[in-house]
Write an enzyme that holds these catalytic residues in place. Sequence first.
Site, short mmCIF file in Angstrom:
data_model
loop_
_atom_site.label_atom_id
_atom_site.label_comp_id
_atom_site.label_asym_id
_atom_site.label_seq_id
_atom_site.Cartn_x
_atom_site.Cartn_y
_atom_site.Cartn_z
N SER A 147 0.85 -1.18 0.00
CA SER A 147 0.00 0.00 0.00
C SER A 147 0.89 1.24 0.00
O SER A 147 2.04 1.19 0.48
CB SER A 147 -0.89 0.02 1.25
OG SER A 147 -1.51 1.28 1.42
N TYR A 190 -1.80 -0.53 10.18
CA TYR A 190 -1.80 -0.84 8.75
C TYR A 190 -0.55 -0.29 8.09
O TYR A 190 0.12 -0.99 7.32
CB TYR A 190 -3.06 -0.25 8.12
CG TYR A 190 -3.25 -0.60 6.66
CD1 TYR A 190 -3.64 -1.88 6.27
CD2 TYR A 190 -3.06 0.36 5.67
CE1 TYR A 190 -3.83 -2.19 4.94
CE2 TYR A 190 -3.25 0.05 4.34
CZ TYR A 190 -3.64 -1.22 3.97
OH TYR A 190 -3.82 -1.53 2.64
#
Length: 253
Positions: A145, A158
């Site tokens: 990501s 995350y």
Amino acid sequence: MTQLNPFSLSGKHILVTGASSGIGRDVAIWLSKQGAVITLVARDVERLKASLDLLEGMGHTVEVVDFLDGTDISQWLKSVASLSSPFDGLVHAAGVQMPMPIRATSLSHWEKIMSTNVTSGFSLIKAFRQKGVCNPDSSIVLISSVMAQAGEPALLGYCASKGAVESMVRAAAVELAREGIRVNAIAPGIVQTELVDTLQSLVGADSMKAIEQRHPLGFGKTEDVAYAANYLLSPAARWVTGTAMVVDGGYLA
């Protein structure tokens, strides 16, 4: 001699995790359209079967696996390869986001994110490199990501997990190059999946709109990630390893 279509995946056997929904499902669908034979992996058998029905071509299979149950998956992956054929590629799209402000993040919440996003990737890399599991000149693609390089509120775990994924990719690429295995990541910006709805419910519509405006080309679509995976799995990327391909609509720019 350069082959006629270096992007072709015809006859390639590809394992796709997280294939029951979102990016994983649409990656699997696209790869099947390019001639690949897909082994779909997730925890929900009914949703996996729904994904299977959307694939083109023949020979696709499903495998129900929980990467968090503490079992060493090496023997499982070896048995899958022996019953079908060795793999030419792996796309690890299974993962969680689980937004949570730092003040409310428990240790168990943190550990679940790390187990799902990082430890599962390590387990797959270790299992994939076994003799008889993968063919020469194979390719591993982990979904990272842009949050590996940037931050957003409520995404500490995350962001940390995706940073770890990209570090793992670099180290694995160097070590496995001599075994004929390339290892790369794809780092998407925000892609329109059900995870976007979850994030919006936490941060609110106004904050979500501000995040979208930080993507000059807007939010992405799952097929944008699928096209990148196609490239990294194909012979066209034979000289590409140890990198994170950013597919983010200009977010990091």
